[in-house]
Design an enzyme around this catalytic site. Structure first.
Site, short mmCIF file in Angstrom:
data_model
loop_
_atom_site.label_atom_id
_atom_site.label_comp_id
_atom_site.label_asym_id
_atom_site.label_seq_id
_atom_site.Cartn_x
_atom_site.Cartn_y
_atom_site.Cartn_z
N ASP A 1 2.23 -0.31 -2.02
CA ASP A 1 1.22 0.76 -2.10
C ASP A 1 1.53 1.71 -3.26
OD1 ASP A 1 -1.06 2.09 -1.34
OD2 ASP A 1 -0.10 3.23 0.28
N ASN B 1 -9.47 -3.32 2.75
CA ASN B 1 -9.64 -3.16 1.30
C ASN B 1 -10.96 -3.73 0.78
OD1 ASN B 1 -6.06 -3.63 0.63
ND2 ASN B 1 -7.19 -1.72 0.87
C1 IPE Z 1 -2.18 -0.99 2.50
O1 IPE Z 1 -2.48 -0.10 1.50
C2 IPE Z 1 -2.73 -2.35 2.15
C3 IPE Z 1 -2.04 -3.03 1.08
C4 IPE Z 1 -0.94 -2.65 0.50
C5 IPE Z 1 -2.66 -4.25 0.66
P1 IPE Z 1 -3.78 0.83 1.56
O2 IPE Z 1 -3.71 1.72 0.38
O3 IPE Z 1 -4.99 0.01 1.70
O4 IPE Z 1 -3.53 1.62 2.93
P2 IPE Z 1 -4.02 3.03 3.41
O5 IPE Z 1 -5.49 3.10 3.16
O6 IPE Z 1 -3.28 4.05 2.62
O7 IPE Z 1 -3.65 3.09 4.87
C1 IPE Z 2 -1.93 -0.75 -3.42
O1 IPE Z 2 -2.24 0.35 -4.21
C2 IPE Z 2 -2.74 -1.97 -3.78
C3 IPE Z 2 -3.76 -2.34 -2.78
C4 IPE Z 2 -3.93 -1.78 -1.62
C5 IPE Z 2 -4.64 -3.43 -3.14
P1 IPE Z 2 -3.49 1.28 -3.92
O2 IPE Z 2 -4.65 0.76 -4.69
O3 IPE Z 2 -3.71 1.44 -2.46
O4 IPE Z 2 -2.97 2.65 -4.56
P2 IPE Z 2 -3.12 4.12 -3.99
O5 IPE Z 2 -2.64 4.10 -2.57
O6 IPE Z 2 -4.57 4.48 -4.11
O7 IPE Z 2 -2.23 4.94 -4.88
MG MG Z 3 -3.00 2.77 -1.09
#
Ligand code: IPE
Ligand code: IPE
Ligand code: MG
Length: 262
Positions: A37, A85
């Protein structure tokens, strides 16, 4: 020998090598699961579009996969895309899928060279046909590899996985009195795999976000403020060293130093 394998790929005089020497390679977690993340925040800090954070995250995936395999970890599961997602803008979703294909094209050789078996967990039928074909080709090409199992969680949801398993139990006519925990676990995407011993989340968020809900019942959780694109082998080593100090009681009384699996 995992330590010497690892040391041939890192600076032997650097801080990473010192960390590697503190790891007890006889007590490695068998299964490490990572919630990758913080890509968006990494990009925002640099005034870049979110996709640049995802692109930079590929280097972290590469480093983590190769370091884990060299260390002798049996199973590595990376959470790359959740069922939730799909709610992201279509442009971001398609950029992520494009990066996934790019990763596979560039890294398949390395997976083969390192004897890594590649496996997708999640609702793969929701992925586009081209992505699916490429993933399946990578699974087939690595199917007979006997080293680390690399699960990539794509279009993955822990609750969806449990519901899918319950549906399979009904379809297969498993009698209610035979449906115990082991039988149920054998209906999940991770059938036959050890449960994660260590669950890592980057970017400081203290939540599970629907990842491996069944399997993490007794995983040790390690959260770092490091954003995923900055995550490297040294962070993984930090997490493992911390894991090896934990007292895993499984609800019973203390059994002393860390035990792996049950
Ligand atoms: C968790 O990250 C899912 C992945 C790393 C694929 P998200 O960014 O989607 O999670 P939330 O929304 O912060 O819970
Ligand atoms: C993790 O990074 C990747 C996926 C969940 C696909 P994010 O895209 O969730 O990054 P933040 O949480 O917005 O920083
Ligand atoms: Mg995230």
């Amino acid at each position: 020998m995992p330590l010497s394998d690892l040391l041939t790929h890192i600076d032997p005089a650097g801080p990473e090598a010192a960390l590697a020497r503190s790891v007890n390679f006889d007590r490695l977690p068998k299964h490490v699961a990572i919630i990758m993340d913080g890509n968006g925040r990494w990009a925002a800090e640099r005034h870049l579009p979110r996709v640049e954070g995802h692109r930079a995250g590929i280097e972290s995936v590469r480093d983590t996969v190769e370091s884990s395999a060299r260390m002798g970890i049996e199973v590595l599961t990376l959470y790359a895309f959740s069922v939730e997602n799909w709610k992201r803008p279509e442009t971001e979703v398609s950029a992520l899928m494009g990066l996934l294909r790019q990763y596979l094209r560039l890294e398949l050789k390395t997976l083969l060279k390192n004897n890594i078996r590649f496996n997708v967990i999640g609702q793969r039928e929701r992925l586009g046909r081209e992505v699916r074909e490429e993933l399946e080709a990578a699974e087939q090409r690595t199917a007979t590899n006997t080293g680390m199992l690399f699960n990539i969680a794509l279009s993955y949801g822990g609750r969806a996985e449990i519901v899918d398993a319950a549906r399979r139990a009904i379809r297969e006519g498993i009698p209610a009195d035979r449906l115990d925990e082991d039988t149920f676990a054998s209906l999940l995407y991770t059938a036959g795999q050890p449960d994660p011993d260590l669950m890592i989340r980057t970017s400081g968020e203290m939540r599970i976000s629907n990842f491996l809900l069944w399997q993490i019942a007794y995983a040790e959780i390690w959260v770092t403020d490091t954003l995923w694109p900055d995550f490297r082998c040294r962070h993984l080593l930090d997490a493992i060293i911390d894991f090896q100090k934990r007292d895993r009681r499984y609800g019973a009384v203390s059994s002393g130093p860390v035990t792996v699996g049950r």
